[in-house]
Design a protein around this motif. Structure first.
Motif, PDB file in Angstrom:
ATOM      1  N   LEU A 126     -38.672 -21.236   4.065  1.00  0.00           N
ATOM      2  CA  LEU A 126     -37.906 -20.298   3.102  1.00  0.00           C
ATOM      3  C   LEU A 126     -37.194 -21.004   3.639  1.00  0.00           C
ATOM      4  N   ARG A 127     -35.791 -21.646   2.872  1.00  0.00           N
ATOM      5  CA  ARG A 127     -35.110 -22.609   2.003  1.00  0.00           C
ATOM      6  C   ARG A 127     -34.001 -21.667   1.148  1.00  0.00           C
ATOM      7  N   THR A 128     -32.785 -21.809   1.800  1.00  0.00           N
ATOM      8  CA  THR A 128     -31.386 -20.007   1.438  1.00  0.00           C
ATOM      9  C   THR A 128     -30.569 -21.073   1.587  1.00  0.00           C
ATOM     10  N   ARG A 129     -28.962 -21.055   0.695  1.00  0.00           N
ATOM     11  CA  ARG A 129     -28.131 -21.514   0.333  1.00  0.00           C
ATOM     12  C   ARG A 129     -27.010 -20.460  -0.065  1.00  0.00           C
ATOM     13  N   TYR A 130     -25.774 -19.929   0.109  1.00  0.00           N
ATOM     14  CA  TYR A 130     -24.439 -19.714   0.055  1.00  0.00           C
ATOM     15  C   TYR A 130     -23.654 -20.884  -0.271  1.00  0.00           C
ATOM     16  N   PHE A 131     -23.332 -20.855  -1.437  1.00  0.00           N
ATOM     17  CA  PHE A 131     -22.240 -22.355  -1.701  1.00  0.00           C
ATOM     18  C   PHE A 131     -21.128 -21.120  -1.941  1.00  0.00           C
ATOM     19  N   GLN A 132     -19.972 -21.716  -2.307  1.00  0.00           N
ATOM     20  CA  GLN A 132     -18.779 -20.916  -2.622  1.00  0.00           C
ATOM     21  C   GLN A 132     -18.188 -21.990  -2.952  1.00  0.00           C
ATOM     22  N   THR A 133     -17.086 -21.551  -4.021  1.00  0.00           N
ATOM     23  CA  THR A 133     -16.602 -22.490  -4.748  1.00  0.00           C
ATOM     24  C   THR A 133     -14.897 -21.720  -4.989  1.00  0.00           C
ATOM     25  N   VAL A 134     -13.790 -22.669  -4.301  1.00  0.00           N
ATOM     26  CA  VAL A 134     -12.411 -22.330  -4.370  1.00  0.00           C
ATOM     27  C   VAL A 134     -11.654 -23.140  -5.019  1.00  0.00           C
ATOM     28  N   ASP A 135     -11.107 -22.454  -6.129  1.00  0.00           N
ATOM     29  CA  ASP A 135     -10.483 -23.396  -7.233  1.00  0.00           C
ATOM     30  C   ASP A 135      -8.836 -22.987  -7.009  1.00  0.00           C
ATOM     31  N   LEU A 136      -7.760 -23.489  -6.392  1.00  0.00           N
ATOM     32  CA  LEU A 136      -6.786 -22.972  -6.618  1.00  0.00           C
ATOM     33  C   LEU A 136      -5.792 -24.123  -7.593  1.00  0.00           C
ATOM     34  N   ASN A 137      -6.267 -23.692  -8.420  1.00  0.00           N
ATOM     35  CA  ASN A 137      -4.940 -25.062  -9.314  1.00  0.00           C
ATOM     36  C   ASN A 137      -4.315 -25.022 -10.092  1.00  0.00           C
ATOM     37  N   SER A 138      -3.469 -25.566 -10.630  1.00  0.00           N
ATOM     38  CA  SER A 138      -1.317 -25.654 -11.339  1.00  0.00           C
ATOM     39  C   SER A 138      -2.860 -25.234 -12.976  1.00  0.00           C
ATOM     40  N   ASN A 139      -1.649 -25.082 -13.572  1.00  0.00           N
ATOM     41  CA  ASN A 139      -1.937 -25.044 -15.155  1.00  0.00           C
ATOM     42  C   ASN A 139      -2.627 -23.150 -15.337  1.00  0.00           C
ATOM     43  N   ASN A 140      -2.686 -23.177 -13.908  1.00  0.00           N
ATOM     44  CA  ASN A 140      -3.593 -21.218 -14.441  1.00  0.00           C
ATOM     45  C   ASN A 140      -4.724 -21.567 -14.931  1.00  0.00           C
TER      46      ASN A 140
END
Length: 773
Positions: A377-391
């Protein structure tokens, strides 16, 4: 009296039967490096047996008397022992298996989710060892993957045998995995190569061709599986420091932004430590990197730390549990297009798009191995936070889980089945909006070995839902698409089959067929943004794409002195329906209030371009060993593709292509790769080569719109012969611990446009110091 005698006789007989048992136990290890081997087989009298556990140990009950015991593992010479067991004996047998020196010793797991010899798999497959990445002093694994025959990395996007064009960072037709779990972002569906922990790499396995039956949607063109390492019996510590400087471009007309005399540089450090602490296996690693960049205002800074922790339960043999963690903070710029060919290192608009990103994955797992089965049993929590310019800021989360059951039968049959659940959320303002996606799948595969013949048969069912849009496909099983067998199915079945026949001792013939399926990503459907004066448009009517790939090939083992390798020759054929590709055009202004509309309305949009076919041939050579006193490692290959749009309409399609033909865009029809390493005593030297033919067909607007892309048409006319790039390296092992290396990438300082309005780096000089303890 008779009853009493009978009872005493039965008791005595039972006592003898109980007393006739004995036990055989021990460990199985690699005779070369002394490491214990997990999953090695112990076969008693060809009918029963067991396998070594997570510690490389085994215990098996046998009857008293004489037995034949065979000890074996993929890639090793088998050993046969005769056992004379007496009643109540416990026989200790510690076995040291010798690697099979007759053929190249490469074991892979991606083809069938279990250990197989590379020469016995039924698909085209290449393996990258971590030594290649270390020898080339690459700062991310994509540079090593780009050295694989038939694989191109175009501005971060993987393309196998022409199966993809260029998607501008949204959607991937090659599934990138870490430890057999997808590592594609929830919003864009692409890979961030710098996030992969290159400092903790066991090996990288590349499958060419549709692999959706075992691995799901994005594997429609193939997959790249990055396998991390666990602690070995002996502790190990490794630190790698590298520093580099960019040379001036060769062409005098090309404006340099560092005219003050300071050349831009990059530097970084990788560290890695692994150790067994009782029943715990611990691996920790990390990376610090700073790149000033060869393009104006385009820089890259990152810090990454990762850990693999595994606990082996002593009281329950075969049971282990753990968690793998990886976190990266990354800031830098996104360079989209140049100003003009003579100012190719300056971005349109005067500066790049700035970004700050945080990526984190946490992967808990449980694995239980028994004599003839494996539960995981393999599990994954993958979070991506992009704080970019140009909205362009966004926040996405992905929750992945996969249960897998694998049964190994005495007749050589391996049955693998499982279920997958994948849920993701994307939250952003203008660029994507807010969306929710669900993917559920079940799969099964049978692999059977009949003496010289290896067979593989797999089936998978996929369900997708994004917001209220569910999977709706017509199932025709390659029959007439206009007359499907099942209409509007919510489950998409995909099928694969393969054969590998051992014609002679070192000659293997294989053939395979696999179907693929890919659902549009959030970015492809809903993106609304602008970059460098260009708009990127949504397409909420985008349809899923389907396809299949097939091949026939021969793999021939070769031995020259102590050098052992394989020559692989394959012919392949792939077809796709509703292929999705980003298409550049003039679509009009984006709808407010998402972005300020461009005056011209120029930009990209993901579209179903129609039905396509890609045929080709490939020749590759890989091997390693000594010729005289020199150890030589090689990876060579040539790939030819003929990529066509089968429903090409000159009245419609000619308007968006630079060529009035059915040739697919953004493909190299001819592609050559080579990497050769020579090791003699303490010295090592190597050379790499990457060659591409001219990218003949691109979006027409790049050649026709002189006001937006000045000089582009003339530049392509003057640079229409393709490109060849050479890298050179030289290293010296100072002692058992320290090695120093000098590397020159792009030795001839070639000017290479990898895609319209984007130049690859010029010549780079780098130094690397490696310390292993």
């Amino acid at each position: 009296m008779k009853k009493t005698i009978t009872l005493l006789f039965c008791i005595q007989a039972v006592s003898k039967l109980l007393a006739q048992n004995a036990y055989i136990k021990g460990t199985i290890s690699d005779a070369k490096n002394k490491e214990t081997i997990v999953g090695a087989s112990v076969v008693i009298d060809d009918v029963s047996g067991t396998a070594t556990d997570i510690n490389g140990s085994y215990l098996f009950k046998i009857t008293s008397g004489q037995h034949k015991a065979e000890f074996k593992y993929v890639g090793y010479k088998s050993q046969v022992k005769t056992i004379d067991a007496k009643e109540n004996d416990t026989i200790q047998m510690n076995i040291m298996l010798e690697p099979d020196s007759k053929t190249l010793d490469i074991v892979v797991v991606s083809a069938g989710k279990f250990e197989q010899k590379l020469n016995e798999v039924t698909v085209s497959m290449e393996v990258i060892k971590p030594s290649l990445a270390e020898n080339k002093a690459v700062t991310s694994i994509e540079k090593a993957v780009d050295q694989v025959p038939g694989v191109n990395i175009i501005d971060g996007q993987a393309n196998i045998r022409g199966g993809s064009g260029f998607s501008y960072g949204a959607g991937s037709r090659v599934l990138v995995m870490v430890d057999e779990m997808p590592m594609l972002t929830a919003h864009q569906g692409d890979v961030k190569w710098t996030f992969l922990p290159i400092e903790n790499c066991e090996q990288v396995e590349v499958i060419k061709g549709a692999s959706s039956a075992l691995f799901g949607s994005s594997a429609i063109n193939g997959l790249i599986n990055f396998r991390t390492a666990y602690a070995k019996d002996e502790p190990e510590t490794k630190v790698i420091f590298n520093s580099a400087v960019y040379d001036k471009p060769k062409r005098k007309e090309l404006a340099n932004w560092w005219n003050n005399g300071k050349f831009p540089t990059y530097s970084g450090i990788n560290f890695y430590h692994s150790e067994k602490l009782g029943n715990f296996d611990l691996v920790v690693g990390g990376n610090l990197f700073n790149d000033e960049g060869y393009q104006y205002t385009n820089y890259d800074q990152r810090i990454r730390i990762n850990a693999n922790i595994r606990y082996r339960f002593k009281k329950i043999p075969g049971l282990s549990a753990g968690v793998n963690v990886n976190n990266m903070h990354n800031s830098g710029g996104v360079y989209v297009m140049w100003v003009n060919p003579d100012s190719a290192l300056y971005p349109q608009g005067g500066s790049v798009i700035g970004f700050n990103a945080v990526r984190t994955n946490v992967d808990p797992f449980v694995v239980y191995n028994t004599v003839h089965s494996r539960h995981s049993l393999r599990t994954r929590y993958f979070q991506t936070v992009d704080l970019n310019s140009n909205n362009q800021s966004s926040h996405s989360e992905l929750y992945y889980s996969e249960y897998q059951l694998q049964k190994r039968f005495a007749n050589g049959l391996t049955w693998t089945s499982g279920a997958v659940s994948n849920y993701s959320e994307v939250h952003s303002g203008a660029i994507y909006g807010t969306h929710y996606s669900t993917n559920i799948a079940v799969f099964t595969q049978l692999d059977k070995k009949f003496d010289r013949l290896t067979t593989s048969l797999g089936l998978r069912g996929e369900y997708y839902k994004t917001d209220s849009i569910e999977t709706q496909v017509n199932i025709d099983f390659l029959s007439d698409a206009s007359r499907p067998i099942i209409k509007n199915s919510k489950v998409k079945p995909v099928f694969r089959a393969g054969l590998n026949y051992k014609l002679k001792e070192y000659t293997f013939i294989r053939t395979s067929f696999g179907q693929g399926f890919r659902f549009p990503t959030i970015a492809e459907r809903y993106i609304r943004t602008s970059a460098s004066g260009l708009d990127i448009y949504p397409n909420d009517s985008l349809k899923p794409e389907t396809g299949w790939s097939s091949e026939i090939a021969v793999k021939q083992g070769v031995r020259i002195g102590g050098w052992k390798g394989f020559i692989d020759i394959s012919a392949f054929w792939s077809e796709y329906r509703n292929m999705m590709e980003f298409t550049f055009g003039q679509y009009g202004p984006l709808i407010p209030p998402y972005q300020t509309p461009s005056q011209l309305g120029l930009g990209f949009q993901s579209q179903n371009i129609g039905n396509t076919r890609i045929r080709g041939v490939e020749v590759s050579i890989m091997g390693e060993g000594k010729v005289g006193a020199v150890n030589i490692t090689t990876l060579l290959g040539y790939t030819y593709i003929d990529p066509r749009q089968t429903d090409f309409d000159p009245a419609v399609d000619t308007a968006r292509n630079t060529l009035p033909t059915d040739l697919l865009k953004y493909r190299y029809q001819h592609n050559g790769k080579a990497d050769v390493q020579f090791d003699y005593k303490n010295w090592s030297t190597g050379i790499s080569m990457r060659a591409n033919s001219f990218m003949e067909n691109i979006d027409r607007i790049f050649g026709d719109n002189e006001s937006s892309f000045p000089g582009m048409k003339k530049y392509r006319q003057e640079h229409n012969k393709g490109d060849v790039v050479f890298d050179y390296r030289l290293s010296y092992q100072l002692n058992k611990t320290v090695k120093v290396a000098f590397i020159v990438n792009n030795v001839l300082n070639r000017e290479v446009m990898v895609r319209p309005a984007y130049l690859a780096p010029q010549r780079v000089f780098s130094f690397q110091l490696t310390a292993k303890i």
